[in-house]
Design a protein around this motif. Sequence first.
Motif, short mmCIF file in Angstrom:
data_model
loop_
_atom_site.label_atom_id
_atom_site.label_comp_id
_atom_site.label_asym_id
_atom_site.label_seq_id
_atom_site.Cartn_x
_atom_site.Cartn_y
_atom_site.Cartn_z
N GLN A 35 0.85 -0.82 0.07
CA GLN A 35 0.46 -0.24 0.03
C GLN A 35 1.27 1.11 0.30
N LYS A 36 1.71 1.19 0.83
CA LYS A 36 3.17 2.09 0.58
C LYS A 36 3.31 2.70 -0.24
N ASN A 37 4.40 1.69 -0.76
CA ASN A 37 4.66 1.45 -2.23
C ASN A 37 3.74 1.75 -3.50
N PHE A 38 3.29 1.14 -3.67
CA PHE A 38 1.86 1.63 -5.24
C PHE A 38 0.55 2.14 -4.78
N PRO A 39 0.18 3.24 -3.81
CA PRO A 39 -0.47 3.55 -3.68
C PRO A 39 -1.45 3.41 -4.86
N LYS A 40 -1.49 4.03 -6.45
CA LYS A 40 -2.31 4.01 -6.83
C LYS A 40 -2.38 2.81 -7.26
#
Length: 309
Positions: A35-40
């Motif tokens: 979630q932190k690294n790929f929020p989109k």
Amino acid sequence: MRKAFIEELTKLAKKDKNVWLLTGDLGFSVFDDFQKNFPKQYLNVGVAEQNLISIAAGLAMSGKKVFAYSITTFLTMRPFEQIRNDICYQNLPVTLIGTGSAFSYNTAGCTHFALEDLSLMRILPNMTVTAPGDAYEVKSLVRAAYKHQGPVYMCITKNGEPIVHNKNTNIIFGKAVKVADGNDAAILVCGRQLSNTLTAANILREQGIKCRVLSFHTLKPLDMAEIKKAAKETKGLITVEENLLAGGFGSAVAEVLADNKITKPLVRMGIPDEFPKGVGSQDYFLERYNLTANGIAGSVKKILKLTSR
């Protein structure tokens, strides 16, 4: 297996911005880094599994490769209509990741017992159905699902199952893997009972009984060639699964034998036609249904006794 899943999905997400992970308000400790690294590329839809499936379908129609994650019972039963109509009917590249096989959520009771998922997913046209037996199979099947142009269901567990395969093992959809050789009997296993099945084969080998062990990580499409070969070359077949016997892996194998007019003894191991009662650990319930190394070994001896008459 959950760790193996998110590790492999993270690798894919780094290379492809069209890889999306959807969750039904689950997996926070596992998905924090994703979630932190790929929020989109991440979306928590909340406790709304029907929406989870329909959103996944919409994203897939927009060119995304979607992995939808939830507890197995909630993922496969509550939104069954959406899975059928939104994903399978449209033949969309959505991979459903059901976490928790059979009694993984043992303390939560029957609402969380994943007993029917393989049977339900197997009957849906266009759906590829998988049940990996160790973390190596998980990673290989996640890569296969990413490349696949259609719906996939994968049942993973939340405990640390032993690694059975080596890094040179080729895992592909629809092809069983031989993990032990022998011609006395063939044990066909689907899912997390892989390690127990191999242990059973080793116990029997010490007693002079040589069993062939085949890992059917893919229930659909089914490796019919390996089933027919095992039936031809051994004295009998034993199927092992953590699913209701009705409509599951054992039923699929029985269909292959019947359709091809193969008369060979078959013993199906799994959950009988009942809702399990009582409270206990995962091992407690598995022992009740003989889904242990000793229980599997006992079924092999049973079938060999039948063939010796």
